[in-house]
Design a protein around this motif. Structure first.
Motif, PDB file in Angstrom:
ATOM      1  N   LEU A   1     -17.880  -2.686  -3.527  1.00 52.35           N
ATOM      2  CA  LEU A   1     -16.916  -1.681  -3.747  1.00 52.35           C
ATOM      3  C   LEU A   1     -17.443  -0.361  -3.036  1.00 52.35           C
ATOM      4  CD1 LEU A   1     -15.316  -2.010  -7.279  1.00 52.35           C
ATOM      5  CD2 LEU A   1     -14.138  -2.404  -5.210  1.00 52.35           C
ATOM      6  N   LEU A   2     -16.736   0.567  -2.433  1.00 52.10           N
ATOM      7  CA  LEU A   2     -16.926   1.919  -1.958  1.00 52.10           C
ATOM      8  C   LEU A   2     -16.297   2.837  -2.830  1.00 52.10           C
ATOM      9  CD1 LEU A   2     -16.414   1.221   1.766  1.00 52.10           C
ATOM     10  CD2 LEU A   2     -18.615   1.444   0.421  1.00 52.10           C
ATOM     11  N   PRO A   3     -16.504   4.145  -2.938  1.00 50.01           N
ATOM     12  CA  PRO A   3     -15.950   5.342  -3.680  1.00 50.01           C
ATOM     13  C   PRO A   3     -14.297   5.095  -3.371  1.00 50.01           C
ATOM     14  CG  PRO A   3     -18.030   6.127  -2.707  1.00 50.01           C
ATOM     15  CD  PRO A   3     -17.833   4.689  -1.913  1.00 50.01           C
ATOM     16  N   ASN A   4     -13.511   5.461  -4.200  1.00 51.18           N
ATOM     17  CA  ASN A   4     -12.094   5.708  -3.871  1.00 51.18           C
ATOM     18  C   ASN A   4     -11.936   6.553  -2.949  1.00 51.18           C
ATOM     19  OD1 ASN A   4     -11.672   3.399  -5.680  1.00 51.18           O
ATOM     20  ND2 ASN A   4     -10.898   4.719  -7.396  1.00 51.18           N
ATOM     21  N   MET A   5     -10.861   6.689  -2.142  1.00 52.16           N
ATOM     22  CA  MET A   5     -10.291   7.696  -1.342  1.00 52.16           C
ATOM     23  C   MET A   5      -9.687   8.740  -2.244  1.00 52.16           C
ATOM     24  SD  MET A   5      -8.611   5.384   1.842  1.00 52.16           S
ATOM     25  CE  MET A   5      -7.529   4.679   0.776  1.00 52.16           C
ATOM     26  N   ASN A   6      -9.566   9.672  -1.471  1.00 54.77           N
ATOM     27  CA  ASN A   6      -8.744  10.981  -2.147  1.00 54.77           C
ATOM     28  C   ASN A   6      -7.161  10.775  -2.493  1.00 54.77           C
ATOM     29  OD1 ASN A   6     -11.180  13.274  -1.983  1.00 54.77           O
ATOM     30  ND2 ASN A   6     -10.845  12.170  -0.315  1.00 54.77           N
ATOM     31  N   MET A   7      -6.758   9.757  -1.707  1.00 52.76           N
ATOM     32  CA  MET A   7      -5.141   9.442  -1.937  1.00 52.76           C
ATOM     33  C   MET A   7      -4.943   7.942  -2.223  1.00 52.76           C
ATOM     34  SD  MET A   7      -3.717  12.134   0.547  1.00 52.76           S
ATOM     35  CE  MET A   7      -4.460  13.949   0.846  1.00 52.76           C
ATOM     36  N   LEU A   8      -3.925   7.767  -3.000  1.00 50.78           N
ATOM     37  CA  LEU A   8      -3.234   6.294  -2.621  1.00 50.78           C
ATOM     38  C   LEU A   8      -2.595   6.216  -1.339  1.00 50.78           C
ATOM     39  CD1 LEU A   8      -1.658   6.624  -6.268  1.00 50.78           C
ATOM     40  CD2 LEU A   8      -3.908   5.605  -5.954  1.00 50.78           C
ATOM     41  N   ARG A   9      -2.778   5.114  -0.734  1.00 52.08           N
ATOM     42  CA  ARG A   9      -2.302   4.956   0.391  1.00 52.08           C
ATOM     43  C   ARG A   9      -1.924   3.334   0.740  1.00 52.08           C
ATOM     44  NH1 ARG A   9      -3.493   8.984   4.318  1.00 52.08           N
ATOM     45  NH2 ARG A   9      -5.073  10.733   3.489  1.00 52.08           N
ATOM     46  N   TYR A  10      -0.721   3.188   1.305  1.00 54.51           N
ATOM     47  CA  TYR A  10      -0.666   1.803   1.920  1.00 54.51           C
ATOM     48  C   TYR A  10       0.351   1.997   3.237  1.00 54.51           C
ATOM     49  CZ  TYR A  10       4.275   1.988   0.047  1.00 54.51           C
ATOM     50  OH  TYR A  10       5.812   2.173   0.101  1.00 54.51           O
TER      51      TYR A  10
ATOM     52  N   ALA B   1       1.338   8.151   1.437  1.00 56.46           N
ATOM     53  CA  ALA B   1       0.152   8.553   0.737  1.00 56.46           C
ATOM     54  C   ALA B   1       0.722   9.449  -0.289  1.00 56.46           C
ATOM     55  CB  ALA B   1      -0.763   9.111   1.612  1.00 56.46           C
ATOM     56  N   GLU B   2       0.090   9.492  -1.467  1.00 52.14           N
ATOM     57  CA  GLU B   2       0.268  10.507  -2.560  1.00 52.14           C
ATOM     58  C   GLU B   2      -1.179  10.921  -3.076  1.00 52.14           C
ATOM     59  OE1 GLU B   2       1.429   8.935  -6.430  1.00 52.14           O
ATOM     60  OE2 GLU B   2       1.996   7.133  -5.578  1.00 52.14           O
ATOM     61  N   LYS B   3      -1.170  12.079  -3.780  1.00 50.69           N
ATOM     62  CA  LYS B   3      -2.491  12.334  -4.278  1.00 50.69           C
ATOM     63  C   LYS B   3      -2.689  11.700  -5.502  1.00 50.69           C
ATOM     64  CE  LYS B   3      -2.309  17.328  -2.536  1.00 50.69           C
ATOM     65  NZ  LYS B   3      -2.420  18.653  -2.827  1.00 50.69           N
ATOM     66  N   ARG B   4      -4.209  11.300  -5.917  1.00 53.30           N
ATOM     67  CA  ARG B   4      -4.205  10.628  -7.098  1.00 53.30           C
ATOM     68  C   ARG B   4      -4.217  11.541  -8.414  1.00 53.30           C
ATOM     69  NH1 ARG B   4      -9.414   9.168  -7.809  1.00 53.30           N
ATOM     70  NH2 ARG B   4     -10.417  10.363  -6.143  1.00 53.30           N
ATOM     71  N   ASP B   5      -3.316  10.902  -9.050  1.00 51.86           N
ATOM     72  CA  ASP B   5      -3.052  11.850 -10.359  1.00 51.86           C
ATOM     73  C   ASP B   5      -2.683  10.802 -11.498  1.00 51.86           C
ATOM     74  OD1 ASP B   5      -2.289  13.365 -12.577  1.00 51.86           O
ATOM     75  OD2 ASP B   5      -1.088  14.696 -11.294  1.00 51.86           O
TER      76      ASP B   5
ATOM     77  N   SER C   1       4.685  11.500  -5.944  1.00 51.69           N
ATOM     78  CA  SER C   1       5.082  12.630  -5.133  1.00 51.69           C
ATOM     79  C   SER C   1       4.344  12.525  -3.714  1.00 51.69           C
ATOM     80  CB  SER C   1       4.743  13.841  -5.736  1.00 51.69           C
ATOM     81  OG  SER C   1       4.900  14.820  -5.029  1.00 51.69           O
ATOM     82  N   TRP C   2       5.432  12.100  -2.782  1.00 46.71           N
ATOM     83  CA  TRP C   2       4.939  11.765  -1.405  1.00 46.71           C
ATOM     84  C   TRP C   2       5.216  13.101  -0.520  1.00 46.71           C
ATOM     85  CZ3 TRP C   2       7.290   6.464  -0.891  1.00 46.71           C
ATOM     86  CH2 TRP C   2       6.688   5.456  -1.398  1.00 46.71           C
ATOM     87  N   GLY C   3       4.417  13.340   0.101  1.00 48.63           N
ATOM     88  CA  GLY C   3       4.756  14.867   0.967  1.00 48.63           C
ATOM     89  C   GLY C   3       4.085  14.510   2.285  1.00 48.63           C
TER      90      GLY C   3
ATOM     91  N   SER D   1       0.478  12.594   6.754  1.00 49.24           N
ATOM     92  CA  SER D   1      -0.022  12.959   7.913  1.00 49.24           C
ATOM     93  C   SER D   1      -1.479  13.214   7.999  1.00 49.24           C
ATOM     94  CB  SER D   1       0.765  14.305   8.391  1.00 49.24           C
ATOM     95  OG  SER D   1       0.588  15.382   7.748  1.00 49.24           O
ATOM     96  N   SER D   2      -2.078  13.015   6.737  1.00 52.22           N
ATOM     97  CA  SER D   2      -3.572  13.162   6.793  1.00 52.22           C
ATOM     98  C   SER D   2      -4.304  11.853   7.094  1.00 52.22           C
ATOM     99  CB  SER D   2      -3.830  13.521   5.397  1.00 52.22           C
ATOM    100  OG  SER D   2      -3.709  12.548   4.261  1.00 52.22           O
ATOM    101  N   ALA D   3      -5.630  12.037   7.051  1.00 47.50           N
ATOM    102  CA  ALA D   3      -6.494  10.881   7.491  1.00 47.50           C
ATOM    103  C   ALA D   3      -7.771  11.371   6.376  1.00 47.50           C
ATOM    104  CB  ALA D   3      -6.950  10.832   8.857  1.00 47.50           C
TER     105      ALA D   3
END
Length: 366
Positions: free
Chosen positions: A166-175, A193-197, A204-206, A211-213
């Motif tokens: 396992l690696l550290p989690n990303m900053n956002m949930l993505r699929y 993608a959405e922010k982890r909360d 809440s997708w924005g 559009s981020s990476a």
């Protein structure tokens, strides 16, 4: 159906060689036939079927998995297991999702042998996957069939140890994000993608998130966010690296936008590549012919070999239900002006569905 071996000999890294040939592998299925793998030989412009993915019973297909290569091995990673069922109307077929798989299989393309690998730590489909330094990195995707919610988890596979870490989690949930190794770093681009909360009950997708990476920071073992690297709120279809440049041809809703785009890392923007327009990738047959319906593209996948991008596209032939056509177009990214070469179309039986993007194997000539 291919058999499975429990033995996992350590794969040896691929080394560039002037006597090396490249072949492209892709997985397909039909409405009634489970996944198989075909090999495309660019030197002779020919497809041939090499194997079937083991472990699938009749009417089962695998979707949303990743297919990558290391040396002369192909890895089939994760995915969504579905069952094809007949409807009430003739020729009506629909899919029923069965489960999300953590399964990882490896195919030895030289010896025609399948092996089981250690499973993913987190089952997933529609996830990002790339190879860096002969290790496989996966990130994001969906881990459950219910609900449209991604995961932030990431992991890395070491073929020598047959082990996922396992690696550290990303900053956002993505699929439906894509991964690419660029400038020695793992990039996970776009996706839903959405922010982890953990307290937020409604996703809440924005535009800013989608559009981020995210780029993996080796030194600090964390993911850094790059705002606006993809620029669209629709996930990319494919992003590939050639030399020190990134290339894209479209998004998951429109795999071919009519041209190729290259990423300018300094300005953080995608620019149209000069001479990359190609109308025949949208439709290889003129729809101006009387009584001919618009031709349907069945699949499109892109493979980088050297400085060239191979676009492999399948089309339904006008007025045909049992015959289709594959067109291969090659774009030389180092060319000035028009860099396209179009190869002779290939007739195919029936209509097949691309189940995962292709991968390229370097194969030494004997």
């Amino acid at each position: 159906m291919g058999s499975l071996s429990s033995q996992l000999p350590s794969p040896s890294p691929a080394h560039p060689s002037s006597t090396t040939t490249h072949k492209i592998y892709a997985s397909f299925c039909t409405a009634i036939i489970s996944n198989w793998i075909e090999c495309y030989n660019p030197s002779v412009n020919v497809w041939h079927r090499v194997t079937t993915i083991p472990g699938l019973i009749e009417n089962q297909v695998l979707k949303g998995f990743s297919m990558v290569s290391i040396g002369h091995f192909i890895y089939i990673i994760g995915g969504r297991l579905c069952q094809k069922l007949s409807g009430h109307e003739p020729d009506e077929i629909f899919e029923v999702d069965l489960e999300v798989l953590p399964r990882v299989l490896r195919y030895d393309a030289v010896n025609d042998v399948w092996s089981k690998c250690a499973p993913l730590r987190v089952p997933r489909f529609d996830f990002a996957c790339t190879v860096c330094d002969d290790k496989i990195y996966v990130a994001g995707g969906q881990s459950k069939l219910s609900g449209a919610c991604g995961t932030s988890s990431a992991e890395v596979y070491d073929p020598g140890l047959d082990e996922w870490k396992l690696l550290p989690n990303m900053n956002m949930l993505r699929y439906k994000c894509v991964a690419v190794t660029w400038q020695g770093k793992i990039h996970v681009v776009g996706g839903f993608a959405e922010k982890r909360d953990v307290d937020r009950k409604i996703p809440s997708w924005g535009m800013m998130e989608r559009s981020s990476a995210e780029v993996y920071d080796w030194e600090n073992a964390k993911w850094d966010v790059i705002r606006g690297m993809w620029q669209l709120d629709i996930p990319p279809n494919q992003i590939v690296a050639v030399d020190d440049k990134l290339f894209s041809s479209g998004d998951c809703l429109n795999a071919w936008k009519g041209h190729i785009e290259a990423f300018d890392g300094k300005l953080n923007i995608w620019n149209e590549v000069d001479g990359s327009h190609l109308e025949t990738l949208s439709s290889p047959v003129s729809t101006s012919v009387a009584n001919w319906p618009p031709i349907k593209r069945l699949y499109l996948t892109m493979a980088p070999i050297g400085t060239q991008l191979y676009f492999l596209a399948g089309y339904r032939m006008p007025g045909e239900i049992s015959r289709s056509m594959c067109n291969v177009h090659v774009f030389d990214t180092s060319a000035n002006g028009d860099g396209w070469t179009s190869l002779e179309p290939i007739d195919e039986e029936g209509e097949k569905e691309l189940c995962s993007h292709c991968c390229v194997l370097r194969q030494p000539q004997m």
